[in-house]
Scaffold this active site. Structure first.
Site, PDB file in Angstrom:
ATOM      1  N   ARG A  81     -24.253  -2.333   8.525  1.00 39.45           N
ATOM      2  CA  ARG A  81     -23.856  -3.695   8.182  1.00 39.45           C
ATOM      3  C   ARG A  81     -24.110  -4.672   9.329  1.00 39.45           C
ATOM      4  O   ARG A  81     -24.155  -5.875   9.114  1.00 39.45           O
ATOM      5  CB  ARG A  81     -22.377  -3.712   7.795  1.00 39.45           C
ATOM      6  CG  ARG A  81     -22.067  -2.942   6.534  1.00 39.45           C
ATOM      7  CD  ARG A  81     -20.583  -2.641   6.390  1.00 39.45           C
ATOM      8  NE  ARG A  81     -19.768  -3.824   6.291  1.00 39.45           N
ATOM      9  CZ  ARG A  81     -19.358  -4.372   5.147  1.00 39.45           C
ATOM     10  NH1 ARG A  81     -19.708  -3.839   3.996  1.00 39.45           N
ATOM     11  NH2 ARG A  81     -18.606  -5.447   5.147  1.00 39.45           N
ATOM     12  N   LYS A  99       0.850  -1.182   0.000  1.00 35.30           N
ATOM     13  CA  LYS A  99       0.000   0.000   0.000  1.00 35.30           C
ATOM     14  C   LYS A  99       0.893   1.242   0.000  1.00 35.30           C
ATOM     15  O   LYS A  99       1.873   1.307   0.735  1.00 35.30           O
ATOM     16  CB  LYS A  99      -0.906  -0.021   1.235  1.00 35.30           C
ATOM     17  CG  LYS A  99      -2.032   0.986   1.222  1.00 35.30           C
ATOM     18  CD  LYS A  99      -2.978   0.731   2.388  1.00 35.30           C
ATOM     19  CE  LYS A  99      -4.168   1.673   2.356  1.00 35.30           C
ATOM     20  NZ  LYS A  99      -5.128   1.395   3.439  1.00 35.30           N
ATOM     21  N   GLU A 126     -18.286  -5.732  11.004  1.00 35.67           N
ATOM     22  CA  GLU A 126     -19.209  -5.016  11.887  1.00 35.67           C
ATOM     23  C   GLU A 126     -20.196  -5.940  12.582  1.00 35.67           C
ATOM     24  O   GLU A 126     -20.567  -5.703  13.744  1.00 35.67           O
ATOM     25  CB  GLU A 126     -19.958  -3.940  11.095  1.00 35.67           C
ATOM     26  CG  GLU A 126     -19.100  -2.779  10.658  1.00 35.67           C
ATOM     27  CD  GLU A 126     -18.323  -3.022   9.378  1.00 35.67           C
ATOM     28  OE1 GLU A 126     -17.542  -2.139   8.972  1.00 35.67           O
ATOM     29  OE2 GLU A 126     -18.503  -4.118   8.778  1.00 35.67           O
TER      30      GLU A 126
END
Length: 642
Positions: free
Chosen positions: A403, A289, A375
């Site tokens: 979610r 990343k 979640e």
């Protein structure tokens, strides 16, 4: 300082079709130019930089090998898609990213045929991709046609259970489906020419089963630093079953790990899979990343989300802060409460920095839990802790709490467990747009029995609501607060628990009462100043609670005013609907009360600045003033109420 890079090869690419005659060496050069263009563009717009930089080579390779848009490419989470947008006919608009009227920061079906599926929340790509594969095989789109389906899933998305549910189903159906795991959490060494050459020959010539086996065994041929990264990657995906991997147990052919920044490896693997795969395949690519931009690589979040920045130094151009952010106020308030109460814990789902719990974790590392993008698990995990005698705070963005709603209902509310939900990013959030707006939490929480639902009008109120939630030990509670800075009010040293279900009368007037729920209170006061110039002095109250309602305050306002207007940063069905229900039950409407509820409109509002979005929603001070004048029957120009 903004620098436009020299991009002679990229300048010739208008769509992916323009890439398919390029040599492998030219594709490598194209990736170099694409990375420079991405850095330059995001320096002007801000946005998600690191994830896109990590998939530059992958983006080029996929579009070069596959026939997009007939072949469906789904990004997950799609903040990886900035380089993809540059290559798919949107380069001229790439510097409008996340601006009003500009490109979305995520894939968007209405924006381009190269965006077959929107994915601003994570872990959806394999489910959607499998749907496309079934539609292809059943002839669901005969006019346009569907070819291969490629899902790029990464940046933490594989930590959510939905991805594994989809893989389980895909393995059972045995549909041809290509999943690329963008694993950007492994440290890998720079690519080596000899290894790239070897793998290119190996992948190009071997039958598919031998190709998979050779890819696994190639680890021993890597230089030591690369070997370690590959071994760690392989350990990550090993099944408890001896001799297999988790993905293979789920019915996928597993290829990897490979270097996601080595164009030779990527092209060889993708070409082989395209030619020979006959069922679901998972390609495990190791990436970095923030790859290729030193400030992003050095950053703790690898340049995940940035403001505008100087390309040379990486220094972000943030406006000076006049007040602490709501997120920081929440974190500091929770830390102070936890210092006095050892039972307080904190849970987040892959957003420790975004929710401020990174600060809590520094102070209480054993009492803070980041569960990844999960979640549903976060909510039930908190429910278990509450049932075990702890005092969990579940800190999630409003849009992400959606979610885990089933778990909120069945695992928390139904069992009346005292989980405290700290709901960040309530209301309209600006550049991230409708996928990240906190529009619905009041409506979907306040309809649950015995739930306490609060909204902070300013940062001082937030301090008191953290203390209030900590003190509630017999039922679930939630408090919502917006993104960004507070309004600059005087801050209390410590929070004081509020009386449950009691609002506050801010200013007495006559004729019309304005009842606030949330962070529009300052706009209400601005509107009131303008109204006073017209001879209208509204009463102003702050409800604090959507549930339980302050019945005494609301009925008092209704009985002593000609009109009552509620204002909130939420969708239809929230605070105003509960007030209307109370007034109807009490027969107040029978006596001629004029009632209006100002809420977010029944539509999704595209990304823009928060002020512009609230103007579209008609929740700014001029809109509140106009609503009062309309209800009171006063013309906006000239006339005054008698």
């Amino acid at each position: 300082m903004t620098i436009r890079p020299d991009t002679p090869l990229l300048d010739k690419v208008q769509t992916p079709a323009d890439m398919r005659g390029l040599s492998d060496a030219q594709l490598s050069q194209l990736a170099h130019e694409l990375r420079a263009e991405t850095i330059s563009a995001v320096s002007e717009t801000g946005g998600h930089l690191g994830a896109g930089l990590g998939v530059v080579e992958l983006t080029v390779a996929i579009h070069a090998v596959f026939n997009t848009p007939k072949d469906k490419l789904i990004w997950d989470v799609s903040h990886q898609c900035y380089p993809h947008k540059v290559l798919t006919g949107r380069r001229e608009r790439i510097r409008t990213l996340r601006k009003g009227g500009g490109l979305s920061g995520f894939t968007k079906r209405t924006e381009s045929p190269f965006d077959p599926f929107g994915a601003a929340h994570s872990s959806t790509s394999i489910s959607a991709g499998l749907g496309f594969a079934v539609a292809r095989d059943l002839g669901g789109s005969p006019d346009y046609g569907i070819g291969d389906v490629i899902c790029v899933i990464g940046d933490g998305s594989m930590s959510a259970g939905m991805a594994y549910e989809a893989m389980n189903n895909a393995g059972h159906l045995k549909k041809r489906l290509i999943v690329i795991l963008n694993d950007n959490e492994m440290s890998i060494a720079p690519p080596t020419g000899a290894m790239s050459t070897y793998l290119s020959r190996l992948y190009a010539g071997a039958p598919f089963q031998e190709f998979k086996s050779a890819a696994k065994g190639a680890i021993s041929l890597l230089p030591p630093p690369f070997q370690e990264g590959a071994r760690r990657a392989k350990e990550l995906v090993k099944s408890v079953t001896v001799g297999g991997t988790l993905f293979e147990e789920l019915g996928f052919s597993y290829v990897g790990p490979i270097d996601g920044h080595d164009m030779g490896q990527l092209l060889s693997v993708l070409r082989t899979v395209k030619m020979r795969a006959d069922g679901p395949v998972l390609i495990h690519a190791l990436t970095k990343k923030g790859k290729g931009y030193a400030p992003a690589e050095r950053a703790s979040d690898k340049g995940h989300a940035t403001a505008k920045f100087d390309v040379i130094t990486g220094e972000q151009k943030k406006a000076p802060s006049n007040a602490p952010s709501y997120t920081k106020v929440f974190a500091q308030s929770l830390i102070r409460m936890a210092e006095r109460d050892p039972l307080i814990t904190a849970v987040t789902a892959a957003m420790p920095d975004g929710t401020g719990l990174n600060l809590f974790a520094e102070r209480f590392p054993n009492r803070c839990f980041d569960v990844g993008i999960a979640e549903q698990h976060a909510v039930t995990f908190c429910a278990g802790m509450a049932a075990g005698g702890l005092k969990p705070f579940c800190a999630l963005y409003s849009t992400f709490l959606q979610r885990g709603y089933d778990q909120v209902v069945h695992d928390v509310a139904l069992q009346r467990l005292p989980v405290r939900f700290a709901i960040d990013r309530a209301g309209l959030v600006g550049a991230d747009g409708p996928t990240h707006a906190g529009s619905f939490d009041t409506a979907y929480l306040a309809n649950l029995p015995d739930f306490v639902v609060m909204a902070a009008a300013d940062e001082a109120e937030l301090v008191h609501m953290v203390a209030t939630a900590a003190a509630i030990d017999d039922r679930p509670s939630a408090f919502r607060f917006p993104r960004g800075e507070g309004v600059g009010v005087e801050m209390p040293e410590t929070g004081t628990p509020l009386e449950i279900g009691k609002g506050r009368l801010m200013r007495e007037g006559n004729g019309v009462a304005l009842l606030n729920f949330g962070a529009r209170l300052q706009e209400i006061f601005v509107a009131a100043e303008s109204l006073e110039a017209r001879g209208i002095r509204p009463t102003i109250a702050d409800a604090r609670f959507a549930k339980p309602l302050d019945r005494e305050l609301i009925l008092q306002l209704a009985r002593h005013h000609e009109a009552l207007i509620t204002i909130e940063e939420g969708a239809i069905g929230g605070f105003g609907s509960h007030v209307a229900q109370l007034l109807a039950e009490e027969g107040i409407f029978d006596h001629g009360l004029k009632f209006r509820s100002m809420v977010l409109p029944d539509t999704f509002i595209d990304h823009d600045s928060p002020a512009s979005m609230y103007a579209i929603a008609k929740l700014n001070a001029p809109d509140i003033e106009a609503k009062v004048l309309e209800v009171m029957g006063v013309a906006r120009i000239g006339a005054r109420r008698a």
